[in-house]
Design a protein around this motif. Structure first.
Motif, short mmCIF file in Angstrom:
data_model
loop_
_atom_site.label_atom_id
_atom_site.label_comp_id
_atom_site.label_asym_id
_atom_site.label_seq_id
_atom_site.Cartn_x
_atom_site.Cartn_y
_atom_site.Cartn_z
N PHE A 1 25.29 -13.22 31.33
CA PHE A 1 24.50 -13.08 30.11
C PHE A 1 24.69 -11.68 29.56
CE2 PHE A 1 20.88 -12.92 27.26
CZ PHE A 1 20.73 -14.23 26.84
N MET B 1 24.29 -8.88 26.22
CA MET B 1 23.47 -8.54 25.06
C MET B 1 24.32 -7.74 24.07
SD MET B 1 20.26 -9.61 25.83
CE MET B 1 19.07 -8.58 24.99
N TYR C 1 22.23 -12.27 21.59
CA TYR C 1 22.14 -12.73 22.98
C TYR C 1 23.40 -13.57 23.21
CZ TYR C 1 17.09 -11.63 23.28
OH TYR C 1 15.86 -11.00 23.31
N GLU C 2 24.02 -13.42 24.37
CA GLU C 2 25.30 -14.09 24.58
C GLU C 2 25.49 -14.66 25.98
OE1 GLU C 2 30.05 -13.17 25.00
OE2 GLU C 2 28.72 -11.57 24.30
N HIS D 1 27.71 -16.31 21.05
CA HIS D 1 26.81 -15.28 20.53
C HIS D 1 25.71 -15.91 19.67
CE1 HIS D 1 30.76 -13.32 21.06
NE2 HIS D 1 30.11 -12.20 21.29
N TYR E 1 11.22 -15.66 21.28
CA TYR E 1 12.39 -15.25 22.04
C TYR E 1 12.47 -16.07 23.34
CZ TYR E 1 12.66 -11.22 18.92
OH TYR E 1 12.77 -10.41 17.82
N LEU F 1 19.20 -21.50 24.64
CA LEU F 1 18.17 -20.51 24.93
C LEU F 1 16.85 -21.27 24.92
CD1 LEU F 1 19.30 -17.60 22.57
CD2 LEU F 1 20.05 -18.07 24.92
N THR G 1 16.39 -15.27 31.22
CA THR G 1 17.06 -14.30 30.36
C THR G 1 16.48 -12.91 30.64
OG1 THR G 1 15.42 -14.69 28.63
CG2 THR G 1 17.46 -15.94 28.49
N TYR H 1 17.80 -19.44 29.88
CA TYR H 1 18.98 -20.00 29.23
C TYR H 1 19.57 -21.06 30.15
CZ TYR H 1 22.20 -17.08 32.08
OH TYR H 1 22.91 -16.49 33.11
#
Length: 250
Positions: A183, A185, A195-196, A116, A226, A243, A214, A230
């Motif tokens: 991925f 969120m 973001y995970e 995370h 941002y 990221l 992403t 990823y």
């Protein structure tokens, strides 16, 4: 005298050029290492020649994937290097590993890491309670339209110290395929909070070399850099989850 003047001028130009090169060289700053398995895990951030953030991530060193607990949840808070504070929307990385995975059964119930990248302050995140009738309102208070990327949907309930989780319903593992990486969120009390990248232990052990786009929302609560991509990659003896290609979004 002229020779002395030109020699001094040349020296000043050389010194100025060296100073410029030092300033404009891309830099990666590393956070504090923490023990994981038989190795270490740590956060990092990379800045461009113009001192703009380009990537933020975490590294598993050699041995970090060995000797992990098969019974207890492993959880680490990876604080970002001081150079990253205020330069990206992210506050810290919350890394967790479960040998048996989690719900829903038959999909995510395999050994994997939840990585995370939190925009939410650490103390605020840690105060998130279990999902219960008297606490559900903040979990179920979803961000306004546009702040979550389409076609992401909120999963039922919520997780203490984490928040509500959102998934892409078109993901491979949600359509009969095998879960290797995905991925996710996150949100809490009307805000996008994390973001995970979620990655299986098996994939991390397979010398991965993955880069994907992403999900990008159309609105952002706070202007900042941002990620557009990823990555999950083997780099020498280490494995890096990051990221990347960070861009200013208003």
């Amino acid at each position: 005298m002229k020779k002395l003047f030109f020699a001094c001028a040349t020296l000043l130009m050389m010194l100025g050029s060296c100073k410029k090169d030092e300033v404009t060289t891309p830099q990666t700053y590393k956070g504090a290492e923490q023990t994981l398995g038989n190795g270490k895990a740590y956060s990092w951030v990379t800045f461009s020649e113009n001192n703009l953030p380009t990537s933020i991530g975490m590294t598993f060193t050699k041995g970090a994937l060995d000797n992990l607990s098969h019974t207890a949840l492993t959880a680490l808070v990876l604080k970002l290097p001081t150079e990253a504070v205020g330069k990206t929307p992210f506050d810290h990385i919350f890394l967790s590993f479960s040998h048996t995975g989690h719900e829903p059964p038959g999909i995510y119930d395999v050994a994997h890491f939840d990585i995370h990248f939190y925009m939410q302050p650490l103390a605020e995140r840690e105060a998130i309670p279990p999902y219960m009738p008297n606490t559900a309102a903040k979990f179920d208070n979803i961000p306004a339209d546009g702040y979550m990327p389409k076609p992401y949907i909120k999963l039922p309930g919520g997780v203490p110290t984490m928040g509500a989780h959102w998934a892409n319903p078109t993901s491979t593992e949600l359509n009969g395929g095998k879960f290797t990486e995905t991925f996710i969120m996150g949100s809490y009390d009307g805000k996008v909070t994390f973001y995970e990248p979620m990655v299986t232990l098996a994939l991390l052990q397979s010398s991965p070399n993955i880069t994907k786009s992403t999900p990008i929302p159309t609105k952002f609560a706070n202007a900042g850099y941002y990620p557009m991509k990823y990555s999950i990659k083997q780099e020498g003896d280490n494995i890096v989850v990051s990221l990347d290609e960070m861009m200013m979004m208003q």
